[in-house]
Each structure stands twice: as structure tokens, then as C-alpha cells.
Design a protein around this motif. Structure first.
Motif, PDB file in Angstrom:
ATOM      1  N   GLU A   1       0.840  -1.190   0.000  1.00 35.58           N
ATOM      2  CA  GLU A   1       0.000   0.000   0.000  1.00 35.58           C
ATOM      3  C   GLU A   1       0.880   1.247   0.000  1.00 35.58           C
ATOM      4  N   TYR A   2       0.363   2.316  -0.592  1.00 34.90           N
ATOM      5  CA  TYR A   2       1.112   3.564  -0.647  1.00 34.90           C
ATOM      6  C   TYR A   2       0.759   4.439   0.559  1.00 34.90           C
ATOM      7  N   ARG A   3       1.817   5.106   1.070  1.00 27.26           N
ATOM      8  CA  ARG A   3       1.621   6.050   2.163  1.00 27.26           C
ATOM      9  C   ARG A   3       2.113   7.419   1.723  1.00 27.26           C
ATOM     10  N   TRP A   4       1.431   8.432   2.242  1.00 25.01           N
ATOM     11  CA  TRP A   4       1.843   9.797   1.945  1.00 25.01           C
ATOM     12  C   TRP A   4       2.996  10.198   2.851  1.00 25.01           C
ATOM     13  N   ILE A   5       4.047  10.715   2.235  1.00 27.45           N
ATOM     14  CA  ILE A   5       5.273  11.123   2.929  1.00 27.45           C
ATOM     15  C   ILE A   5       5.560  12.590   2.608  1.00 27.45           C
ATOM     16  N   ARG A   6       6.051  13.299   3.589  1.00 26.02           N
ATOM     17  CA  ARG A   6       6.540  14.654   3.337  1.00 26.02           C
ATOM     18  C   ARG A   6       8.044  14.664   3.563  1.00 26.02           C
ATOM     19  N   SER A   7       8.816  15.055   2.553  1.00 27.70           N
ATOM     20  CA  SER A   7      10.283  15.117   2.654  1.00 27.70           C
ATOM     21  C   SER A   7      10.754  16.558   2.659  1.00 27.70           C
ATOM     22  N   ARG A   8      11.703  16.828   3.556  1.00 31.15           N
ATOM     23  CA  ARG A   8      12.404  18.113   3.551  1.00 31.15           C
ATOM     24  C   ARG A   8      13.837  17.805   3.111  1.00 31.15           C
ATOM     25  N   ILE A   9      14.266  18.412   2.014  1.00 35.01           N
ATOM     26  CA  ILE A   9      15.506  18.008   1.325  1.00 35.01           C
ATOM     27  C   ILE A   9      16.453  19.201   1.218  1.00 35.01           C
ATOM     28  N   LEU A  10      17.768  18.881   1.389  1.00 33.83           N
ATOM     29  CA  LEU A  10      18.800  19.918   1.258  1.00 33.83           C
ATOM     30  C   LEU A  10      20.030  19.338   0.578  1.00 33.83           C
ATOM     31  N   ALA A  11      20.510  20.026  -0.451  1.00 31.79           N
ATOM     32  CA  ALA A  11      21.779  19.643  -1.113  1.00 31.79           C
ATOM     33  C   ALA A  11      22.926  20.304  -0.345  1.00 31.79           C
ATOM     34  N   VAL A  12      23.908  19.485   0.091  1.00 35.69           N
ATOM     35  CA  VAL A  12      25.005  19.983   0.935  1.00 35.69           C
ATOM     36  C   VAL A  12      26.278  20.116   0.099  1.00 35.69           C
ATOM     37  N   GLU A  13      26.900  21.295   0.165  1.00 35.22           N
ATOM     38  CA  GLU A  13      28.133  21.540  -0.595  1.00 35.22           C
ATOM     39  C   GLU A  13      29.366  21.072   0.194  1.00 35.22           C
ATOM     40  N   SER A  14      30.361  20.630  -0.561  1.00 29.85           N
ATOM     41  CA  SER A  14      31.646  20.265   0.070  1.00 29.85           C
ATOM     42  C   SER A  14      32.378  21.547   0.473  1.00 29.85           C
ATOM     43  N   SER A  15      32.967  21.523   1.647  1.00 28.90           N
ATOM     44  CA  SER A  15      33.685  22.708   2.141  1.00 28.90           C
ATOM     45  C   SER A  15      35.018  22.903   1.428  1.00 28.90           C
ATOM     46  N   LEU A  16      35.443  21.860   0.671  1.00 27.95           N
ATOM     47  CA  LEU A  16      36.750  21.959   0.017  1.00 27.95           C
ATOM     48  C   LEU A  16      36.633  22.634  -1.347  1.00 27.95           C
ATOM     49  N   ASN A  17      35.750  22.139  -2.156  1.00 28.72           N
ATOM     50  CA  ASN A  17      35.687  22.673  -3.515  1.00 28.72           C
ATOM     51  C   ASN A  17      34.347  23.324  -3.870  1.00 28.72           C
ATOM     52  N   ARG A  18      33.453  23.461  -2.874  1.00 26.50           N
ATOM     53  CA  ARG A  18      32.152  24.103  -3.046  1.00 26.50           C
ATOM     54  C   ARG A  18      31.259  23.349  -4.036  1.00 26.50           C
ATOM     55  N   GLU A  19      31.629  22.078  -4.282  1.00 24.29           N
ATOM     56  CA  GLU A  19      30.758  21.267  -5.135  1.00 24.29           C
ATOM     57  C   GLU A  19      29.790  20.467  -4.272  1.00 24.29           C
ATOM     58  N   MET A  20      28.640  20.216  -4.801  1.00 18.95           N
ATOM     59  CA  MET A  20      27.636  19.472  -4.075  1.00 18.95           C
ATOM     60  C   MET A  20      28.110  18.027  -3.945  1.00 18.95           C
ATOM     61  N   SER A  21      28.063  17.500  -2.713  1.00 18.13           N
ATOM     62  CA  SER A  21      28.516  16.130  -2.490  1.00 18.13           C
ATOM     63  C   SER A  21      27.407  15.238  -1.988  1.00 18.13           C
ATOM     64  N   ASN A  22      26.572  15.737  -1.074  1.00 20.10           N
ATOM     65  CA  ASN A  22      25.510  14.920  -0.468  1.00 20.10           C
ATOM     66  C   ASN A  22      24.161  15.653  -0.561  1.00 20.10           C
ATOM     67  N   VAL A  23      23.106  14.832  -0.534  1.00 18.67           N
ATOM     68  CA  VAL A  23      21.755  15.349  -0.377  1.00 18.67           C
ATOM     69  C   VAL A  23      21.178  14.698   0.870  1.00 18.67           C
ATOM     70  N   VAL A  24      20.720  15.519   1.793  1.00 20.08           N
ATOM     71  CA  VAL A  24      20.182  14.988   3.036  1.00 20.08           C
ATOM     72  C   VAL A  24      18.704  15.359   3.118  1.00 20.08           C
ATOM     73  N   GLY A  25      17.994  14.556   3.907  1.00 15.44           N
ATOM     74  CA  GLY A  25      16.570  14.865   4.040  1.00 15.44           C
ATOM     75  C   GLY A  25      15.932  14.168   5.211  1.00 15.44           C
ATOM     76  N   SER A  26      14.746  14.616   5.525  1.00 17.29           N
ATOM     77  CA  SER A  26      13.943  13.989   6.583  1.00 17.29           C
ATOM     78  C   SER A  26      12.556  13.690   6.034  1.00 17.29           C
ATOM     79  N   ASN A  27      12.017  12.526   6.433  1.00 19.86           N
ATOM     80  CA  ASN A  27      10.692  12.106   5.976  1.00 19.86           C
ATOM     81  C   ASN A  27       9.723  12.099   7.162  1.00 19.86           C
ATOM     82  N   THR A  28       8.531  12.621   6.923  1.00 16.54           N
ATOM     83  CA  THR A  28       7.477  12.609   7.937  1.00 16.54           C
ATOM     84  C   THR A  28       6.256  11.908   7.368  1.00 16.54           C
TER      85      THR A  28
END
Length: 604
Positions: free
Chosen positions: A104-131
Motif C-alpha cells: 500500500e502507498y503512504r503519503w510522505i513529506r520530505s524536507r531536502i537539502l543539497a550539501v556543498e563540500s567545504s573543500l571545492n564548493r561542489e555538491m557532495s551529499n543530499v540529506v533529508g527527513s521524511n514525515t
């Protein structure tokens, strides 16, 4: 950037990873981290339990995450995620459905953020939380469905709804309002519907509404819609918006058809359906209303149509109805607008003439009779007997005046009855002669033949007089037979012959309505009976057939033979006598045929 964004964007990538590892096992919400470069996804235990899995039952990867997304949500969520990685536009919120272990499908709310590397300012990770928002989302969907159904109900209900603010701006209207007026919202606004409705409200009871003492207002108006005039009923209620400004909700009902039916019902209640004149109920009401000193002298005229029964019996009730309509038209043409004319019932009419003395009323009656005499509207002349009475004293009772008018009517009708009937009969005979080219010479010849045969049979004077009338009127019923049938040269079809045979019955009914001629009605009915019983309409035979009818049958047949008809060439005297001889004993009384042969030399 707000504090929440600052909390997630760390200067040191290792520090952020360490933070995530600390909270992912402790937080009550599902947390996840996706390494864009390696594709690795790290989640906490709540992420599994939220979907109904145990950690060892499902391997969280970006690819497996895509397979869990609802097909209707997948493209939207992935596109949003990809755009976020490129644009790095802070924290984003997204709602979607995800497949759980129980399928069965459930409704989820995600809050998402792309995190930049402190070394080269390139995006390395995407983090998020699901409710888990299943309960609130389903409630939201149910609420939205209810709102949709309610909006659909408002649009489809027969009641037009318009919400207008106190500045005269149309805030809302349903589809029914547009359908009622046949106009789009733009045209409703262009035509100033809002101002029109507010004006109605103000004219009726604005003070009460502004003081909030009256919750509901009502008004009925005749207005223009899409080029047509229509009746509407308008109701409204007063309420305040969230800022305390007055709003008005109007409910508009198209009552055009209802009004039409009410008017039609009112018309039927007080009018005669056949003639369109007022009926007896309305007449009595108006007679009592006009029974005042100001309306004196007040005259009443009672009329009775002459010959209606004759027309009904001879030509049918449809022709009788036409006679009544013609009389009604004469009355309307000769009476004034202020006079009340009604069909009292059957063949009777009644009129109230306010401020009219008896002499004036008699003059009006004379005009009516003259117009009837000049008219040529049917098979018999228009004729009506009229009685007049007048109230001149307030002490006189109006019902007694009515009775006086009736008594005068009956006296006049009695004295004129013979003249009226003779006039009707003469008119019918003239019309018959004109219709079928029946000449007076033919009638005279037929009378002479019949009388001579009657004398040879030693009939009494009374019988000879009856025979004379019978010879004159035996075919009077043909007045009701269509000319194309009675004068047809070819052989009549079966249905045409049945119509043609009906003339003896029509003549019988016609003559029975005339007392002076009723005694020959049965002879007219039977003059086409045959000696052997094969005639019509009763199938009588031999001596069952009246003597006068047997005499007329021989005289009429002989006259037709020697003079011819449109459908039959004339015969010589010898040929006609031979035909009579052939018919003796079958068609004709054989003894009368022998007597007829003896009188032929005297009438030729």
C-alpha cells in the motif's frame, strides 16, 4: 539563509556526516543521506519502520527509492530533486506517495537539502527527513473532495448563487446563475448584475439588513436575460467577511415557467376554454363587484344560441363548437371594453354592462343581432335570442335583475322559435341546393311523382302533406356529406360509401330538432331501405318500411334514372321503367311499382 538552512549546511563535510550518524538512530523522524558521487544512501531505523520494513529486508539505494515512488508522483519528485541539485536553492518540501511493504502507498513529506563540500564548493551529499503525513493527507483529500462535490452541487443546483461585497464587486457566482441568465460571468459583470442586486436589496429592506435584524430578504422581479424577458425570485442573506466588511449572498431562482403556469391556471379558473370569454365563476364575482351605486344604471343581458343542438346532431360537436366561437366573436366585437362578457354554460351567454340604461342595452342587442344576420360563418345562420333587464335603484337585488333578463329571453325565444327554425331550415335547403346543384325543378318533379303515387294509393290528406315534406327534405342530411364524395363520378370506395350512407341518419337527427318537421324524421331515416331487407341504415324489409318511405324510394329512383346524376347517365323512359320492374320485389314494393306504372302517363 534562515537558521534551519544554516543548521544543515556545514563547513566541514566530516562534521556533518558525524552529526547525521548521531541523530539518525535517535530521531523519531526518518532521516536519510544520499551520496551523489557514490550513490550510497544511509538511512536511520525510522526510515525502515515507516515503510514497514526491518533493516535487513530492504537495501536503500537511489534506484530502489525510485521504484518505491507512486507512478503518478515519480516524474514530479525526481525532476524536483534533479533541479534542486543543480540550483541548490535551500531546503525544499515535497509530498508524495511511497510503496510500503504491505503493497500500500503512504503519503510522505520530505524536507531536502543539497550539501556543498567545504573543500571545492561542489555538491557532495543530499540529506533529508521524511514525515508520515498519511492521516492528515487523507483528511485533506477528503476535504478537497467534499469541497469539489459541494462546488459541483452549487454549479448544478437550479438555484443561482452570487456573492457580492459592499462595494458592488461580484466575488463569486455558480454555474447555475450563468445558465439562468444565459450569460457568462464577464457579461454578468458587464451588465451590472451586482449593482442591480444591491439596488433591489436597498429598495426592499436595507435598514433591517444593515442592522442585522432581518436574516433574509426576498423580492420578485421581471428582468432581461440573454435578450429574453424572465421572472426571477431573489433572496439574500447578510454576513461579514473575516475583516468585518458586509457581504451579501443572493439566491436567484428562475420562476418564469412557474409564473406562466400560475397565469395559465388563473386564466383557466376564470375563462371559458372554448370561446376565451370569462366563465360563470368570474361573471358572478364581477357582477357582485359592480353591484354598487356608482355603476348604476347596471344592465344585464342574457343570450341563448339558436340551433346549437341541430348543428351538434347534424354536423357534429366540432361544428357546434365553431358556432359558439363565432357567437362569442360577435359579442366581443359589439360590446365595450368595460362590459363583462361570459359564457354562462352550454349555449348561454351573459353580459354585465355598467353605467348602461336599458334602452342603450337594447340598442347594443340590436347591433349584435344585425351582425349575426350579416355573418356567413357556418352551415346555419348565426342566431341568438337576447333578454335585457336593468338595475336603476340601489334597493333592487342584482339576482332579481338577472332573473328578469332570463324571463325576457325565454319569452322572446318562444315567440321567435318558429321563425328561427324556418330560417335555419331554409338556409340549410339553400346551402344544399348550392352545394349539390339541386334545382327547384328537381324537387318539384319529385314532389309531383310522390304525390301522384300517394293519391293512387288513397293516402289521407295528412299523409299527402307528410309525403310532400318528405320529398322536400329527404336528402337534407347530405348537407353534412363532403362534396367530393356526394358528387364523385367514379365508384365510391368502401369508406366513402359508408360516409355517403350516413346522410339518412344525419337528416333524421336534424329534422328531429325541428318540432314542425319531427313527424317525418323516421321516413327520412328509412327512405333507403329495400323491400328485401338489404337497404340501410336499419335493414328493414317489406311492411316494416314506412309506406311514405317506400313511395319516395320509387319516385326518387325513377327521377335519378331519367334525369341522371354526376355518377350516372340519364335513361330513356322505357329503360327507366324496365329498371323499376327489375327492382320490384327486391328493391321496391312490387305492388307500388305496378301503381307507379299506371300514373306515369299523368305526370309526364
Amino acid at each position: 539563509m534562515n537558521s534551519e538552512n544554516q543548521a544543515l549546511i556545514l563547513d566541514d563535510e566530516k562534521l556533518f556526516t558525524r552529526w547525521l550518524g548521531t541523530v539518525k538512530s535517535q530521531a523519531d523522524i526518518a532521516l536519510w543521506e544520499w551520496n551523489v558521487h557514490t550513490g550510497e544512501v544511509v538511512v536511520n531505523s525510522r526510515w525502515y519502520t515507516m515503510l514497514g520494513y526491518r533493516p535487513y529486508e530492504f537495501i536503500a539505494t537511489y534506484e530502489s527509492f525510485q521504484t518505491l515512488l507512486h507512478p503518478d508522483d515519480r516524474q514530479r519528485v525526481l525532476s524536483l530533486l534533479e533541479n534542486h541539485i543543480i540550483q541548490r536553492n535551500g531546503i525544499i518540501d515535497v509530498e508524495y506517495r511511497i510503496l510500503c511493504k504491505n503493497k500500500e502507498y503512504r503519503w510522505i513529506r520530505s524536507r531536502i537539502l543539497a550539501v556543498e563540500s567545504s573543500l571545492n564548493r561542489e555538491m557532495s551529499n543530499v540529506v533529508g527527513s521524511n514525515t508520515d503525513i498519511q492521516r492528515s493527507k487523507l483528511e485533506e483529500i477528503r476535504l478537497r473532495e467534499r469541497e469539489k462535490r459541494f462546488a459541483q452541487f452549487l454549479d448544478e443546483m437550479p438555484l443561482g448563487v452570487a456573492q457580492i461585497d459592499n462595494k458592488g464587486v461580484l466575488i463569486y457566482n455558480n454555474g447555475s446563475l450563468e445558465r439562468i441568465f444565459g450569460l457568462s460571468r464577464w457579461n454578468l459583470e458587464k451588465r451590472g448584475l451586482a449593482s442591480f442586486l444591491l439596488d433591489i436589496r436597498q429598495q426592499r429592506d436595507s435598514d433591517h439588513l444593515l442592522n442585522k435584524q432581518t436574516p433574509l430578504g426576498r423580492s420578485s422581479k421581471k428582468i432581461l436575460g440573454d435578450g429574453r424577458e424572465m421572472d426571477v425570485e431573489i433572496q439574500w442573506i447578510y454576513n461579514d467577511d473575516e475583516k468585518g466588511n458586509p457581504n451579501y449572498t443572493f439566491f436567484i431562482t428562475d420562476v418564469t415557467e412557474q409564473k406562466r403556469r400560475e397565469e395559465e391556471l388563473h386564466y383557466l379558473c376564470f375563462h371559458d376554454n372554448l370561446t376565451g370569454l370569462y366563465n360563470r365563476a368570474y361573471f358572478e364575482q364581477e357582477m357582485n363587484r359592480l353591484n354598487t351605486f356608482r355603476q348604476l344604471p347596471l344592465s344585464i343581458v342574457i343570450g341563448d344560441v339558436n340551433g346549437l343542438k341541430l348543428v351538434n346532431d347534424t354536423f357534429g360537436h366540432k361544428e357546434g363548437d365553431r358556432l359558439l366561437v363565432c357567437i362569442a366573436q360577435v359579442l366581443k366585437s359589439e360590446l365595450r371594453n368595460e362590459d363583462i362578457i361570459c359564457r354562462w354554460g352550454g349555449d348561454e351567454f351573459a353580459v354585465v354592462l355598467p353605467k348602461t340604461d336599458e334602452a342603450t342595452a337594447e340598442k347594443i342587442c340590436s347591433r349584435i343581432l344585425r351582425t349575426c344576420k350579416e355573418a356567413d360563418e357556418g352551415p346555419i345562420p348565426l342566431n341568438i335570442s337576447l333578454g335585457v333587464a336593468c338595475k336603476t335603484n340601489p334597493e333592487q337585488k342584482i339576482n332579481e335583475i338577472f332573473v328578469q333578463a332570463e324571463e325576457k329571453l325565454y319569452r322572446r325565444k318562444f315567440h321567435a322559435s318558429i321563425e328561427v327554425r324556418n330560417t335555419i331550415l331554409k338556409s340549410l335547403k339553400d346551402k344544399l341546393a348550392e352545394k349539390y346543384n339541386e334545382t327547384q325543378a328537381h324537387i318539384e318533379h319529385l314532389r309531383q311523382l310522390a304525390i301522384q303515387l300517394g293519391k293512387s294509393l288513397k293516402l289521407s290528406d295528412n299523409e299527402l302533406n307528410e309525403l310532400y315534406l318528405l320529398a322536400s327534405l329527404h336528402d337534407i342530411g347530405k348537407i353534412a356529406i363532403p362534396v367530393h364524395i356526394a358528387s364523385k363520378e367514379e365508384k365510391l370506395r368502401v369508406e366513402e360509401w359508408e360516409i355517403m350512407k350516413s346522410h339518412s341518419e344525419v337528416g333524421y337527427r336534424l329534422v328531429r330538432t325541428l318540432p314542425e318537421y319531427a313527424h317525418i324524421a323516421d321516413k327520412i331515416l328509412t327512405h333507403h331501405e329495400k323491400w328485401d331487407g338489404t337497404g340501410y341504415p336499419l335493414g328493414l324489409k317489406r311492411n316494416e318500411i314506412p309506406v311514405l318511405a317506400r313511395i319516395l324510394a320509387i319516385a326518387d329512383a325513377f327521377d335519378v334514372m331519367v334525369n341522371g346524376r354526376p355518377y350516372k347517365k340519364p335513361l330513356s323512359l322505357e329503360e327507366a321503367l324496365r329498371e323499376l320492374a327489375k327492382g320490384a320485389g327486391s328493391h321496391f314494393d312490387p305492388a307500388m311499382v305496378e301503381d307507379f306504372f299506371k300514373i306515369i302517363p299523368r305526370v309526364q
